[in-house]
Design a protein around this motif. Structure first.
Motif, PDB file in Angstrom:
ATOM      1  N   GLU A  33       0.862  -1.196   0.000  1.00 26.97           N
ATOM      2  CA  GLU A  33       0.000   0.000   0.000  1.00 26.97           C
ATOM      3  C   GLU A  33       0.891   1.236   0.000  1.00 26.97           C
ATOM      4  OE1 GLU A  33      -2.406   2.542  -0.246  1.00 26.97           O
ATOM      5  OE2 GLU A  33      -3.737   0.918   0.401  1.00 26.97           O
ATOM      6  N   ASP A  34       0.656   2.152  -0.940  1.00 32.00           N
ATOM      7  CA  ASP A  34       1.523   3.332  -1.010  1.00 32.00           C
ATOM      8  C   ASP A  34       1.054   4.480  -0.121  1.00 32.00           C
ATOM      9  OD1 ASP A  34      -0.656   3.390  -2.876  1.00 32.00           O
ATOM     10  OD2 ASP A  34       0.189   5.228  -3.709  1.00 32.00           O
ATOM     11  N   GLU A  35      -0.222   4.470   0.272  1.00 33.89           N
ATOM     12  CA  GLU A  35      -0.690   5.563   1.136  1.00 33.89           C
ATOM     13  C   GLU A  35      -0.387   5.233   2.588  1.00 33.89           C
ATOM     14  OE1 GLU A  35      -4.670   7.336   0.317  1.00 33.89           O
ATOM     15  OE2 GLU A  35      -4.442   6.167  -1.528  1.00 33.89           O
ATOM     16  N   GLY A  52      -3.837   0.545  -6.930  1.00 25.81           N
ATOM     17  CA  GLY A  52      -3.222   1.783  -7.409  1.00 25.81           C
ATOM     18  C   GLY A  52      -1.907   2.067  -6.724  1.00 25.81           C
ATOM     19  N   ASP A  94      -2.935  -3.365  -2.539  1.00 33.25           N
ATOM     20  CA  ASP A  94      -3.561  -2.179  -3.135  1.00 33.25           C
ATOM     21  C   ASP A  94      -3.304  -2.233  -4.643  1.00 33.25           C
ATOM     22  OD1 ASP A  94      -4.641   0.388  -3.452  1.00 33.25           O
ATOM     23  OD2 ASP A  94      -2.670   1.315  -3.226  1.00 33.25           O
ATOM     24  N   LYS A 140     -12.438   0.174  -1.405  1.00 32.11           N
ATOM     25  CA  LYS A 140     -12.228   1.293  -0.489  1.00 32.11           C
ATOM     26  C   LYS A 140     -13.371   2.299  -0.615  1.00 32.11           C
ATOM     27  CE  LYS A 140      -7.164   1.248  -0.840  1.00 32.11           C
ATOM     28  NZ  LYS A 140      -5.992   1.991  -1.358  1.00 32.11           N
TER      29      LYS A 140
END
Ligand code: CA
Length: 238
Positions: free
Chosen positions: A17-19, A63, A61, A112
């Motif tokens: 997950e990048d966030e 994106g 994730d 999400k």
């Protein structure tokens, strides 16, 4: 003899997950439920970790910067030949997206924003299902060592050996790494969520484990200076 206490070894989860805020929420929720979890913030880092470390579940994730989650999923299944369950997390919710996810090798899907409770429920269900599929046959062998995962029983040359929970966890990870070096940090993450009670705690645990195994004629845990430990390669042929 006292009845065997079922020792619970935490399942390990890779969060891709990048966030950062989402990643941290997932991490905290999983750890509060007793999972051992870590975060990779792009597909390259995730691929690297998946190639070197054993996980029980991947939260993925879609994106991501660079290669997206579908690309990573394909690589996991095709190049690394990993069968571990993957729970896809995505903002996209069209039928085509879901179809693409499942055809790339996803096991389940969460759109999400989702409730952390639902993520936990689905994570547990996926792990349970994959364990049921593999548990009966899930045995780790390394030289004279055999670990029957479902029963959490270790034998050395067929003789059962009693280990403490922490020692069992260390040996399990060493066996799952199959002769590759297990970094100190990885062990500390697995045993104490990265916060060992003292700087020497891990070393003391490894010392105890060596002593216990040595009593059964096994001396195959090697220290790799300033990196970690591994099972000695020459013990594979017994
Ligand atoms: Ca993202």
């Amino acid at each position: 003899m006292p009845p065997r206490k079922k020792q619970q070894i935490p399942y390990t989860v890779l969060i891709v997950e990048d966030e950062l805020a989402i990643a941290e929420n997932l991490l905290l929720a999983l750890e509060s439920e007793g999972f051992s979890a870590c975060v990779a913030r792009n597909a390259t880092v995730a691929f690297e970790r998946l190639g070197h470390e054993p996980y029980d579940l991947v939260l993925l994730d879609i994106g991501l910067p660079g290669m997206d989650g579908y690309g990573l999923l394909k690589q996991m299944r095709e190049e690394l030949q990993l069968t571990i369950p993957v729970l896809v997390l995505t903002a996209r919710s069209t039928l085509e997206d879901k179809a693409l996810g499942f055809s790339s090798g996803a096991d389940d899907y969460l759109v999400k924003p989702f409730a952390l409770e639902e993520m936990l429920m689905r994570s547990k269900a996926l792990i349970r299902r994959s364990r049921q599929l593999s548990d009966t046959a899930f045995v780790l062998d390394y030289g004279p060592l055999r670990y029957v995962v479902a029963e959490q029983v270790i034998t050395v040359d067929g003789r059962e050996i009693k280990l403490t929970r922490k020692n069992l966890m260390i040996l399990e990870l060493l066996m799952r790494y199959d002769g590759r070096v297990v970094p100190r940090r990885r062990l500390e993450e697995y045993l104490w969520q990265g916060e060992p009670p003292s700087a020497d705690a891990l070393r003391s645990q490894v010392h105890l484990l060596r002593k216990a195994l040595s009593g059964h004629g096994f001396d195959g845990i090697e220290t790799v200076h300033s990196i970690g430990w591994r099972l000695a390669p020459n013990t594979t042929k017994s």
